[in-house]
Write an enzyme that holds these catalytic residues in place. Sequence first.
Site, PDB file in Angstrom:
ATOM      1  CG  HIS A  46      -1.737   1.276   1.298  1.00  0.00           C
ATOM      2  ND1 HIS A  46      -2.638   1.634   0.323  1.00  0.00           N
ATOM      3  CD2 HIS A  46      -1.765   2.262   2.218  1.00  0.00           C
ATOM      4  CE1 HIS A  46      -3.195   2.790   0.647  1.00  0.00           C
ATOM      5  NE2 HIS A  46      -2.668   3.194   1.794  1.00  0.00           N
ATOM      6  CG  ASP A  48      -0.561   6.188   2.101  1.00  0.00           C
ATOM      7  OD1 ASP A  48      -1.753   6.026   1.813  1.00  0.00           O
ATOM      8  OD2 ASP A  48      -0.031   5.732   3.132  1.00  0.00           O
ATOM      9  CG  ASP A 170      -5.129   3.574   4.331  1.00  0.00           C
ATOM     10  OD1 ASP A 170      -5.500   3.204   5.461  1.00  0.00           O
ATOM     11  OD2 ASP A 170      -4.203   4.386   4.163  1.00  0.00           O
TER      12      ASP A 170
END
Length: 981
Positions: A46, A48, A170
């Site tokens: 993941h 960002d 998320d």
Amino acid sequence: MKYLWSILLVALLVVNVNQSEADCGYAACHETKPNMVNIHLVPHSHDDVGWLKTVDQYFYGHKNNVQHAGVQYILDTVISELVKDPKRRFIQVETAFFNKWWVEQPETSKQIVTKLVNEGRLEFTGGSWSMNDEAAVNYQSVIDQYSLGLKFLENTFGACARPRVGWQIDPFGHSREQASLYAQMGYDGEFFSRMDHNDKDTRMENLSLEMVWEASESLNDDAKLFTGLLYTYYWETPGFCFDVHCSDDPIIDGDSYDNNVKSRVDDFIAYAKKVAAFFRTNHIMIPMGGDFQYEDAEVNFKNMDKLIKYINERQSEGSNYNIFYSTPACYLNSVHEGLMTYPNKTQDFFPYGSDTNSFWTGYFTSRPTQKRFERDGNHMLQVAKQLSTFANLTSDKQNEDLEYLRRIMGVMQHHDAITGTEKQHVSDDYDRLLHDAIVGAQNNAIDGLRKLTNLPTGEFESCMQLNISVCAFTKDSADNVVVTLFNPLAHTSTEYVRIPVKEESYQVTDEKGRVVASEVLPVAWQVLALEYRSNDTQHELVFKASVDKIASYFIKKVDSGDNIASNQVNMVETYDDNDSGETVVENSLIKLVIDNKTGRLKTVSMNGVSESIEQKFAVYKTKDSGAYAFRSNGDVEEVDDEVEFTVYEGALVKEVHQHVNEWISQVIRIYEGINRVEFEWLIGPIPTDEETAREIVTLFKSGISSNGVFYTDTNGREMLKREKNKRESFEADLNQQPISGNYYPVTSRIALQDGNKRLAILTDRAQGGSSINNGELELMLHRRLIRDDGYGVDEVLSEEKFGTPLIARGKVFLILNVADAKATAAERVEEKQIHLPYWKFFSKSSSVSSSAVPLETPDFNDFPNSVHLLTLEPFSDDEILFRVENFMDHNEGKAVSFNIRSIFDTLGGLEIRETTLDGNLPLSEMKRFKFHQDGAGVSPSTPEYYTASHKPLAVEKSQDVDDFSVTLKPMQIRTFIIKRE
């Protein structure tokens, strides 16, 4: 030497990369076993697109003292590991990062990656430019960033790269509209990992972690989507993080005293057994990854290989666990083949409560000026896209400038960007990126307008500080200025235009030389007092404009003695708390009554309805709120200072300038012929101390008997009914946070009503809002905090600009009406005008040319009133993306039909084809999974699918006009690609 083996193998693979036949999608999924628990192991990282570090810092691995993360290295090592074993899988989610990495790769690497994609070993999931937030985003920007990401994947790899599922693991709560958009793009389902803890507990008890989401009351089957919650959060399985950033035990299988294969396998199977108990099929999905993991992917894959090997070896001993590399799409495919039914979901997943004291509702408002700036970015993007299409702008520079704004707007949708949950230096970087992108796209707008108007040398400058009534183009003089207005909407729009000017007399004329009524009003003194504001202009020239697509208005200074120069507005009187009685401010549509004693709004009359409405500001004094969470320490405290106010009366506009205290002021406006009341607020610097933060709301108190029911929009589209203290399918624990637990995202509108009257408040940016007491609506406008809330950003949200705490300015709009469908329909029209008003361009009148022959623009006024021009943009060198929407719901409107042949011809069309919502998949090829709901009385014997619910449009220029007819059901969006000459 570390990757020598990989490099040699890659070299061998290159020879045959083009000969490999594509075997991707569901055909690439590993076989499962019917009588076993099939464990779908999903490697992922993941990443960002900005949070604790900027986008570039994350990509290049810079500032690792802040957070160790380097996305380029993740992709490098993942690719190297995937080529070692065809059984391995990895999902790539953030297209922004992948694109940045891809352009730096040599051709050999690109061929290898293409082979991995074609074989389903590297699978794109989600596919948007960034993993967008779902609370603060507007649906138009979400669609745009999916179109952008999926178009890159299609152009780069073809059909094998098209994602089949959403992966929203998320974001801090989930909107119904996001699910609807996925369904309209042809996705088979979506997965996420954050759900209110009470909701999750309830769903675990009744096996409803997976469901069929009915994501639109108007679109019905076209918006039903399978949706699943991950058992734990998206990061690594507890105890089995094999990443170099983790400290869990690796699998030691050699001839070693530390050999731990048995204990490691025992622990994992025990965990899998625990997970399997909460799902309906014999398939479970276990993600293996987390934030910025796989920077040394060899470590991850080597240990997962061992885990798979030793778990499956136990099948010979009677174990019924089968584990293999997989993807979310492959897992969903297995679930679909399981032919089970699932519970239905009709509302959304807001607010998200991670515990009884933590409802993540603060981010609905955090960084209010950034939330507004993002809207400005979308505004310019729509303007630049339309002008680029009309003027057929095709140069490399023009394409690059437009694409850059598309990409930065994609970044801004990220769930740590528009949310305001990033560190301050990252917020500053977002602002820099967006400012530069807007400036670049303005060049496209300038080039377009020079072709589309009679100002071939016009400057067409934009003024980015109109929110504080500053414009560099008019700071010295507004004499002989041309204001060119561009209307992004389909229909002719009427708005009032405000131009910063000196206190002089002016005449405004239209393109036919007709004098247009205008007035000059003073800028509120609190705005003039801003330390960083240039005070060259202290007044605003106001005039009413009506624009189809493009119109120019001409301003010249005139002698104050001229009869035509009667545009100075009278100041009626200044009132303070020594006055009694009432002040009435009214025009032909609206009547406002101000209480002279309190200085506040008392009564509103409009649309044949009159209601006592008091508007006040109020403060939540908090301690433990953070960028994410709003934690109230009690009821809101109303600001009861007696308000000094001044009234300015003109024929066009009437204003009430209110001074509340030293850090709150407001201007209330009504315009002649405009059926809404405008409240322009100015808040800050918000005072705080060591023990007290302040979160500021605007509060509208009415006598409407709402009985705890109110309504909020979902990403600017449909409205959802909210009931105080109630949830759709579970009991929420609101004992600690009864206020925060009743806050919801408001992207564009919040409303309440009884059997007779309806009160709606429209916003100019995303905010948090609620109705805590009957008849009352509140919107949180600004926050200044004293502590971090402990959810990762590790920084107090206390913004500063120009060396002082942030001052924010914005608008909300009030509409009072009868309580019926016509009222909500009227609100939708206002909503569109607020979201996409005119863009103002400034030139000198000397640039006007009588010999210029402007290019023709299409006429969209033949569209039915409920049809919105959602998108018009260049799609390729010879293609245009054209998207239309019926923005009324099934209660407000009905199906409408219209013909697009004239638009097709004006745009130089040769043929037109219909696609899914994102513009990249022919609608005729759309086929997505169908799941049945519990209790529906249907037990499918074979997997079922949805296809297009209408015949996709596919027409060529040679065909009859009637073949170009388009029908839109309520809330339906249809997307077309026009091939042009």
